[in-house]
Design a protein around this motif. Structure first.
Motif, PDB file in Angstrom:
ATOM      1  N   PHE A 298       0.773  -1.213  -0.150  1.00 58.61           N
ATOM      2  CA  PHE A 298      -0.088  -0.011  -0.103  1.00 58.61           C
ATOM      3  C   PHE A 298       1.099   1.241  -0.089  1.00 58.61           C
ATOM      4  CE2 PHE A 298      -2.054  -3.433   2.037  1.00 58.61           C
ATOM      5  CZ  PHE A 298      -3.161  -3.772   1.669  1.00 58.61           C
ATOM      6  N   SER A 299       0.395   2.327  -0.756  1.00 58.54           N
ATOM      7  CA  SER A 299       1.177   3.443  -0.613  1.00 58.54           C
ATOM      8  C   SER A 299       0.112   4.599  -1.157  1.00 58.54           C
ATOM      9  CB  SER A 299       2.209   3.405  -2.045  1.00 58.54           C
ATOM     10  OG  SER A 299       1.896   3.221  -3.222  1.00 58.54           O
ATOM     11  N   ILE A 300       0.359   5.843  -0.809  1.00 59.44           N
ATOM     12  CA  ILE A 300      -0.343   6.980  -1.183  1.00 59.44           C
ATOM     13  C   ILE A 300       0.638   8.031  -2.007  1.00 59.44           C
ATOM     14  CG2 ILE A 300      -1.893   6.805   0.778  1.00 59.44           C
ATOM     15  CD1 ILE A 300      -0.544   9.119   1.945  1.00 59.44           C
ATOM     16  N   GLY A 301       0.036   8.658  -2.873  1.00 58.51           N
ATOM     17  CA  GLY A 301       0.790   9.853  -3.611  1.00 58.51           C
ATOM     18  C   GLY A 301       0.072  11.330  -3.424  1.00 58.51           C
ATOM     19  N   PHE A 302       0.812  12.031  -3.899  1.00 58.66           N
ATOM     20  CA  PHE A 302       0.373  13.408  -4.151  1.00 58.66           C
ATOM     21  C   PHE A 302       0.484  13.916  -5.372  1.00 58.66           C
ATOM     22  CE2 PHE A 302       1.549  12.716   0.261  1.00 58.66           C
ATOM     23  CZ  PHE A 302       0.523  13.056   1.014  1.00 58.66           C
ATOM     24  N   TYR A 328      -4.202   8.454  -4.545  1.00 61.41           N
ATOM     25  CA  TYR A 328      -3.639   9.843  -4.634  1.00 61.41           C
ATOM     26  C   TYR A 328      -4.535  10.686  -3.963  1.00 61.41           C
ATOM     27  CZ  TYR A 328       0.189   9.156  -8.049  1.00 61.41           C
ATOM     28  OH  TYR A 328       1.453   8.743  -8.375  1.00 61.41           O
ATOM     29  N   VAL A 329      -3.729  11.525  -3.069  1.00 64.03           N
ATOM     30  CA  VAL A 329      -4.604  12.248  -1.938  1.00 64.03           C
ATOM     31  C   VAL A 329      -4.714  13.905  -2.487  1.00 64.03           C
ATOM     32  CG1 VAL A 329      -4.389  13.076   0.453  1.00 64.03           C
ATOM     33  CG2 VAL A 329      -3.413  10.735  -0.387  1.00 64.03           C
ATOM     34  N   THR A 330      -5.758  14.262  -2.578  1.00 63.39           N
ATOM     35  CA  THR A 330      -5.846  15.646  -2.866  1.00 63.39           C
ATOM     36  C   THR A 330      -5.673  16.667  -1.452  1.00 63.39           C
ATOM     37  OG1 THR A 330      -8.154  15.620  -2.140  1.00 63.39           O
ATOM     38  CG2 THR A 330      -7.690  15.059  -4.345  1.00 63.39           C
ATOM     39  N   PRO A 331      -5.188  17.824  -1.813  1.00 66.39           N
ATOM     40  CA  PRO A 331      -5.328  18.672  -0.475  1.00 66.39           C
ATOM     41  C   PRO A 331      -6.498  18.615   0.141  1.00 66.39           C
ATOM     42  CG  PRO A 331      -4.229  19.790  -2.522  1.00 66.39           C
ATOM     43  CD  PRO A 331      -4.908  18.395  -2.932  1.00 66.39           C
ATOM     44  N   GLU A 332      -7.608  18.789  -0.386  1.00 67.37           N
ATOM     45  CA  GLU A 332      -8.872  18.853   0.409  1.00 67.37           C
ATOM     46  C   GLU A 332      -8.929  17.327   1.309  1.00 67.37           C
ATOM     47  OE1 GLU A 332      -9.018  21.382  -2.879  1.00 67.37           O
ATOM     48  OE2 GLU A 332      -8.647  19.016  -2.905  1.00 67.37           O
TER      49      GLU A 332
END
Length: 665
Positions: A298-302, A328-332
């Protein structure tokens, strides 16, 4: 993985004790939603509560609190003992009979057979344990070697309270919520509360590698006994390892394979966090080598390139053929987590990577119940850039007389940050791109701070300080001494890089990294396991010569060689981006209204802890872009958000706070 809580009220002042225990347990239900148990001894005035996240032996035979067959011991246990199968076999060979298959039953038998200290020495794992000896009327509180599992304790109104998290302690009617301003100052220095301190007066964190003995009603002076110390390992003779580079690489890989194999034992779905960096990639590669099925990763991205490592993690996952999930993580999305942070980290905590850590934990929990993490690799094998940077800068400045350095410090500091920025702007057309810096004035003033260092230890202390003058912000606060003020722990270590590694293991690793991961993961009922912190790995790492860790100015040399046996070097060797979010700019823009509501005059005055004008001045400088104070401001903000979120005594102040929120919105 579980949550434990309890009290010892020798005077029996706690009314409805079983109801109180239920309330304490309910406060940490997120740590163990699968089962609940309590036990109360009305004669002793002692009570245990347990919330269980079922990982081993999912049956009722793993239920806690658990009593030993002899009736001598009662235990509540949070964590995992990875070598419980070999310990069980040893006990069975001596005639001991087991009824279930949990590690709790094994360690309970171990305490009965070997005694507390020898049992702890034999255990390989992460844990926080409360053990009642009914024969000798003693209560033992124990914490694992590195502090992977939390354990708070303290005395309030004559009652001993203890728990995995402060939430449960606050649920007891005898709890007093007085803030320790000296601890608050110390928190601002590091943006975490260092062991053994606690933000509340009268409470402490158990020191890793120790157990505490309470007996009778002498709660204020318990006996604290070491059973293991990383300092001893760090100061062990280096000639205990013999062999060339190849032999060292072979041995490290085998040690890691053995410990990762232990960490993969579970009766529930298991996976791993994967950033694509050296540490997590090594863990996943060695997991996949030993697994007959695809490892879940598992990983998250920006979307901001400077913060994004997801594409690298994806490439590593593809090469290792794992079952990979990314988000992928949004600022919100990231900003929506911030209001939850004070309840997740129920003591002030201000490492902004807490935000992505919580998000990746949420992601993993949708698919698995246990996740392995690569934390600890930097501290064990010299991975942080500050190790080489601090060594280089001290080597460059140590022969310059201190008066000359102080004169240079005064010269640089005598020019304001704004003036240095203006000079840099004026010279910008003539400055090569590789020498251009953001916020050059701030960086020059930081350099000036280093120039005043009397020794290399001062250099390190300055670099790990988030707030350089915390007492100036806290009204009536006086910063406390920590392990970082005890250069004597270095003992026989002569290499500056290794001295910094040891200090990080005694501070930043256990009080920042491990706290961050434990609270984020347990908030979503996810167990995390950290193979690098198996003490067999750390002992081997400390036996290695420093040159096998940091070579040619590059950290984790030996760990990289292990990884390159399984993953091509070109997939790993790239600039490290870190695991953070652009909080400095968010505070000036998207989060400004939220921050303003917590940093208004009324909100800052409400706790009675702050030098309001000093905090406001730094905040104004940050918002206008005059200075970059986000480290300091995030520490203040996390305390403010925490205090208003959890403290009912602030009800009247919160009304004023609420009105200001509406006004600023």
């Amino acid at each position: 993985m579980c949550g434990i809580a309890g009290f010892w009220d020798a005077r029996a002042t706690t009314k409805n004790p079983e109801s109180v225990l239920r309330s304490m347990a309910n406060a940490i239900r997120h740590r163990g939603p699968d089962d609940f148990g309590l036990w109360h001894d009305p004669v002793a005035g002692l009570g245990f509560a347990h919330q269980r996240l079922s990982i081993q032996d999912l049956s009722e035979l793993g239920h806690q609190p658990m009593k030993s067959p002899s009736g001598r011991y009662t235990i509540i246990f949070n964590g995992e003992v990875y070598n419980f199968l070999s310990l069980r076999a040893e006990l069975e060979s001596s005639g001991y009979k087991f009824y279930g298959h949990s590690d709790t039953e094994v360690i309970l038998a171990l305490f009965e057979q070997k005694g507390v200290k020898e049992a702890l020495k034999a255990m390989v794992g992460m844990f926080a344990i409360a053990l009642w000896d009914n024969f000798e009327k003693k209560l033992y509180l124990m914490r694992d070697r590195f502090g992977e599992k939390p354990l708070y304790y303290g005395v309030s109104q004559g009652v001993l309270l203890f728990s995995s998290e402060l939430k449960a302690i606050r649920a007891h009617p005898c709890f007093n919520n007085d803030i320790d301003k000296d601890v608050l100052s110390t928190y601002l220095r590091f943006n975490y509360v260092p062991t053994p301190y606690c933000i509340y007066k009268g409470f402490r964190k158990a020191v890793p590698g120790t157990y505490i003995v309470f007996k009778g009603d002498n709660f204020l002076e318990p006996e604290c006994i070491d059973y293991w110390s990383v300092v001893d390992d760090a100061n062990s003779p280096r000639d205990s390892f013999s062999g060339d580079d190849h032999r060292a690489i072979e041995k490290l890989e085998q040690v890691l394979l053995d410990t990762i194999s232990d960490k993969m034992i579970a009766d529930v779905p298991l996976g791993a966090f994967l950033s694509g960096g050296v540490d997590s990639s090594t863990i996943v590669a060695l997991m996949q080598k030993q697994s007959s099925r695809k490892v879940r990763t598992f990983s998250i991205g920006f979307h901001e390139d400077e913060y994004n490592e997801a594409q690298f993690a994806k490439e590593v996952a593809s090469y290792l053929n794992t079952e990979h999930t990314e988000l992928y993580v949004t600022p919100e999305m990231a900003q929506s987590i911030i209001p939850e942070l004070p309840l997740i980290y129920d003591e002030p905590f201000a490492d902004v990577s807490q935000i992505p850590t919580y998000i990746v934990s949420q992601l993993a929990r949708q698919h698995v119940t246990v996740a392995l993490s690569g934390d600890g690799g930097d501290e064990l094998f010299g991975g942080y850039t500050r190790y080489s940077w601090a060594t280089s800068i001290w080597r460059a400045m140590r022969n310059i007389p201190l008066p000359a350095r102080l004169a240079a410090q005064s010269l640089i500091s005598g020019v304001s940050v704004e003036r240095w920025n203006s000079i840099a702007d004026a010279l910008s057309p003539l400055t090569p791109a590789r020498f251009k810096q953001s916020h050059p004035g701030d960086k020059l003033h930081k350099l000036a701070g280093v120039l005043g260092s009397k020794n290399h230890f001062d250099v390190y202390h300055y670099l790990v300080s988030q707030c350089k003058k915390p007492d100036s912000l806290v009204a009536g606060g006086c910063e406390l001494s920590t392990v970082l003020n005890e250069s004597g722990v270095w003992g026989a270590l002569s290499d500056f890089s290794e001295q910094m590694m040891l200090m990080d293991q005694l501070s930043y690793l256990r009080d920042d990294i491990l706290t961050k991961v434990d609270r984020a993961a347990m908030a979503v009922s996810l167990e995390t396991r950290v193979p690098f912190l198996d003490h067999r790995v750390t002992q081997f790492a400390w036996r290695l010569p420093a040159a096998l860790k940091v070579r040619d100015g590059k950290g984790k040399w030996i760990l990289r060689q292990v990884l390159y046996r399984h993953v091509p070097e070109q997939l790993i060797e790239r600039p490290k981006t870190g695991f953070g979010v652009p909080i400095a700019e968010w505070l000036r823009k998207d989060l400004r209204d939220w921050a303003e509501s917590l940093l208004s005059h009324a909100a800052l005055a409400a706790p009675g802890c702050w030098n309001v004008d000093a905090v406001r001045e730094k905040w104004k400088e940050h918002v206008t872009g005059k200075r970059n104070w986000w480290y300091e401001m995030w520490g203040v903000l996390m305390f403010q958000a925490w205090r208003f979120s959890i403290d009912d005594s602030f009800a009247s102040s919160s009304k004023e706070y609420g009105r200001e929120v509406e006004t600023n919105a």
